[in-house]
Design an enzyme around this catalytic site. Sequence first.
Site, short mmCIF file in Angstrom:
data_model
loop_
_atom_site.label_atom_id
_atom_site.label_comp_id
_atom_site.label_asym_id
_atom_site.label_seq_id
_atom_site.Cartn_x
_atom_site.Cartn_y
_atom_site.Cartn_z
N CYS A 95 0.86 -1.36 0.11
CA CYS A 95 -0.02 -0.09 0.01
C CYS A 95 0.56 1.22 -0.01
O CYS A 95 0.83 1.89 0.94
CB CYS A 95 -0.80 0.10 1.25
SG CYS A 95 -2.17 -1.26 1.25
N CYS A 178 -4.43 -6.59 7.57
CA CYS A 178 -4.07 -5.85 6.08
C CYS A 178 -5.52 -5.23 5.70
O CYS A 178 -6.56 -5.79 5.74
CB CYS A 178 -3.61 -6.69 5.08
SG CYS A 178 -3.60 -5.94 3.61
N CYS A 431 -2.49 -3.97 -17.31
CA CYS A 431 -2.05 -3.46 -15.88
C CYS A 431 -1.05 -2.83 -15.93
O CYS A 431 -0.57 -2.61 -14.82
CB CYS A 431 -2.27 -4.83 -14.91
SG CYS A 431 -0.93 -5.83 -15.67
#
Length: 493
Positions: A95, A178, A431
């Site tokens: 993250c 998480c 992606c």
Amino acid sequence: MSAVRYDKKGSRGCPFSKNEEIKINIDDIGVNGEGIGHTDGYAFFVNGAVMGDYIRAKVLKANKNYGYAKLLEIISPSPYRTEPVCKNADKCGGCTLQHLTYEKQLEYKENKVKNCLVRIGGIGKEYLDSIMQPIIGMENPYNYRNKAQFPVGQGKNGEILIGFFAGRTHSIIDTSFCCIQSEVSNHIVGILRNWIKRSRNKPYNETTGEGDIRHIIIRNGYVTGEIMVCLVVTHKDIKGINLLIKELVKLPGMTSICLNINDEKTNRIMGPEVVTVYGRDYIEGKIGDILFRISPLSFYQVNPIQTERLYKTALDYASLTGSETVWDMYCGIGTISLFLAGRAKAVLGVEIVPQAIEDAKKNGEINNISNAVFLCGAAEEIAEKVCSDKEYSYIANPDVIVVDPPRKGCDKKLLDTILNVSPERVVYVSCDPATLARDVKILRDGGYELVKARACDMFGMSGHVETVVCLSQRKPDDRVTAKMEKHFFTELV
Ligand code: SAH
């Protein structure tokens, strides 16, 4: 700020020196979520700094045109700064954007796609602004993942570590929480942690290659609620497995418990062999009206809500009327293929992983879809074979080709075949905006034009972004113009 320094020969050298203190505005975000500040054309990368911060930092390393600096003080914080939900946000390799408000994350991702398409793809900025639709964001950018992957390892004193890899390293930060995983995954990790401690199985040691348990993988099926727990282990004789099964089956939705055997000293997470120790060897998930069978080794998109939106965009861009032949290259378990099949005459899905192709065929059957065929092999090889082999003549002339390659983008050979078979439209799901833009350029040079584009946020809090674009064959008039433009440009150069 330092004056420009010159080396002995009098040419401009590095303007900063190690340990020097600087004050700088952070005006961009790097690929790993670090802040970037510019001064006189020189760029500094600063971990922990956020776009909009004004900071004091110490130079760690200074190259000729860019350097790295350590954040010492935030003199005035960015308006886009926010408190991370996760206490490990600074260390985690996943993250990297948690310090940034979600709105700003979306803006950053959309700009990243735009910049790549302009700089690498050669698209005019104004033209791109006129065709690009706004990024598809999430309503809730937390707890969205349907697949959790936790490495298991040993601390210095042999203690069990389960959590995630710290950024760009293989050292494990120990945690059971998480914020982008589903709540049930976080809960299951807790159960496994206790069981490993009691079971006398050893966590894996990456350096020596010793130990029993390497990774925990948890998948949960969206809509169906089915859960799969897969332990990646070095051998099949795992102690106390029945005890674990007894614990896990208490959870509603527990459908499949399996072992994946990986006894090689490799970075690759999974090995080729799967042993099912409880229930089915797959779970089911639903996207739109279609049910998908998901095996431990198959690729499946990790964010089901956004996946449906992504596929709907791809379907929309394909503009199908029911009479078209469609290719879906890099099809995984046939998700996009089956999504398109209801609006096409025939669909061909191609994928390199045999188990995924088996799933794709099964998925066609369980959804009563009979106009989709699936072939296993490298897209670049199969595409060529389908064109040259009479056996496949019924599917050899696609009107639309969809590609959804891994990060490295399409193989050049596949792009050549696409240009040869000359479909009306190419829908590219990507992606990685940089490889997307590289391939868009090749297709544009080959006679296509980018006509639609939209980014979709599948990975909130991380720096990754998914994109769908549609390229359409230039009309004969356009092609003449494009050729003339190219000729004129070459002459000029
Ligand atoms: N379209 C699918 C999968 C996309 S991920 C979905 O949305 O779920 C990319 C897929 O390409 C993976 O399943 C991977 O196994 C496959 N792949 C990688 N290299 C390939 C190649 N050379 N030819 C065909 N498939 C490939």
